[in-house]
Scaffold this motif. Sequence first.
Motif, PDB file in Angstrom:
ATOM      1  N   ARG A 108       0.827  -1.202   0.000  1.00 25.43           N
ATOM      2  CA  ARG A 108       0.000   0.000   0.000  1.00 25.43           C
ATOM      3  C   ARG A 108       0.864   1.255   0.000  1.00 25.43           C
ATOM      4  O   ARG A 108       1.288   1.729   1.050  1.00 25.43           O
ATOM      5  N   ASP A 250      -3.803  -2.669   8.410  1.00 26.52           N
ATOM      6  CA  ASP A 250      -5.112  -2.132   8.027  1.00 26.52           C
ATOM      7  C   ASP A 250      -5.270  -0.721   8.595  1.00 26.52           C
ATOM      8  O   ASP A 250      -5.611   0.222   7.884  1.00 26.52           O
ATOM      9  N   ASP A 254      -4.744   3.130   6.462  1.00 27.47           N
ATOM     10  CA  ASP A 254      -5.778   4.169   6.374  1.00 27.47           C
ATOM     11  C   ASP A 254      -5.231   5.505   6.864  1.00 27.47           C
ATOM     12  O   ASP A 254      -5.490   6.556   6.283  1.00 27.47           O
TER      13      ASP A 254
HETATM   14 MG    MG Z   1      -8.916  -1.199   5.672  1.00 29.19          MG
END
Ligand code: MG
Length: 369
Positions: A108, A250, A254
């Motif tokens: 990411r 996670d 964000d």
């Molecule tokens: Mg997420």
Amino acid sequence: MPANKKLLVLPGDGIGPEVVREVRRVIDWLDRRRQVTFDVEEGLVGGAAIDALGHPCPDRTMEQALAADAILFGSVGGPKWDSLPFEGRPELGILRLRKELGLFANLRPALVWSPLAQASSLKADLVDGLDLMIVRESTGGIYFGEPRGIETLPDGTRRGFDTETYSEEEIARVARIGFELAAKRSGRLTSVDKANVMQSGRFWREIVTRTAAEFPNVELSHMYADNCAMQLASRPKQFDVILASNLFGDLLSDLAAAVTGSLGMLPSATLGAPDSSGRRHALYEPIHGSAPDIAGKGIANPCAQILSFAMLLRWSFGMEEDARLIENAVEKVLSGGLRTADIMVPGAARVGTSIMGEAVVRELDKMAA
Ligand code: MG
Ligand code: IPM
């Protein structure tokens, strides 16, 4: 002409179908302009699959996914399916794909495009030029650990529980992806855990430290996850590659995305292990979710989905040049002053999803001319 590349497109719910439509323009452009063709199939996932076939990731979709060279995923979920039982919710669509395709490494990037540095909630100089990569483990940890459940105890009280668990190999293989990436970038890797309170965190740290010996050119540091959140929100440019478990990754991804100020710009890749013939499953999706509040309005930013396709070309097909071409086209569109609502600044021209997609293709045309 190279053999057809088999692509599975899973638009999903909310703004997914709208932004995926813009990628189809880019795929068509590549088909027309370059020496490669794509064999594109569409499939059902998430709420769309629940409505049509009664399951968020039907077996048919799994078969398509297993046969594909790469998957382009939109997004899943929305208020329409919020009241479904836990086992039937749309999010299980992506979780089944990750687990059954063995997609353990979720990459990411959090990148600030210079024309967008003003869009961050942080001062522009704290984020201008930010370019970090979060490597999130994505088939293990508390997302899948057993036992899990909600139960009633003999005394009549209830409890809910999940299990954070990581094997040596699960940690080592995702750590290697992090180290390999760091070696190609600035040579720095920050591994995140809660080794101060969790046994699985102590173990994570031990295995990452041991794996570091395979990568003498990478400088490894460790950080507690809570501190990492604080550092990301205050001095994000200190990081290059961050390695984290499923749950911490996670949360931190964000946060990193929010710091860039442009969630609508961020792509991601989730990779499996190569098999003996070098083939690996891989799925590419924007970081933003299905954004039900703006779905169907034609105002969503298609850039994250388009940039996810660029990552797909780079990671699944080794098409670095074409990936860069697409990234440069997006950058040109931004510096030319076009903005979707999510990245709007005073003085820019506000446009909708399809105008943005068309503008990217127009830049591709110019660059290829
Ligand atoms: Mg997420
Ligand atoms: C993500 C999402 C998913 C996750 C949901 C949709 C299951 O938040 O990709 O970050 O928690 O992994």
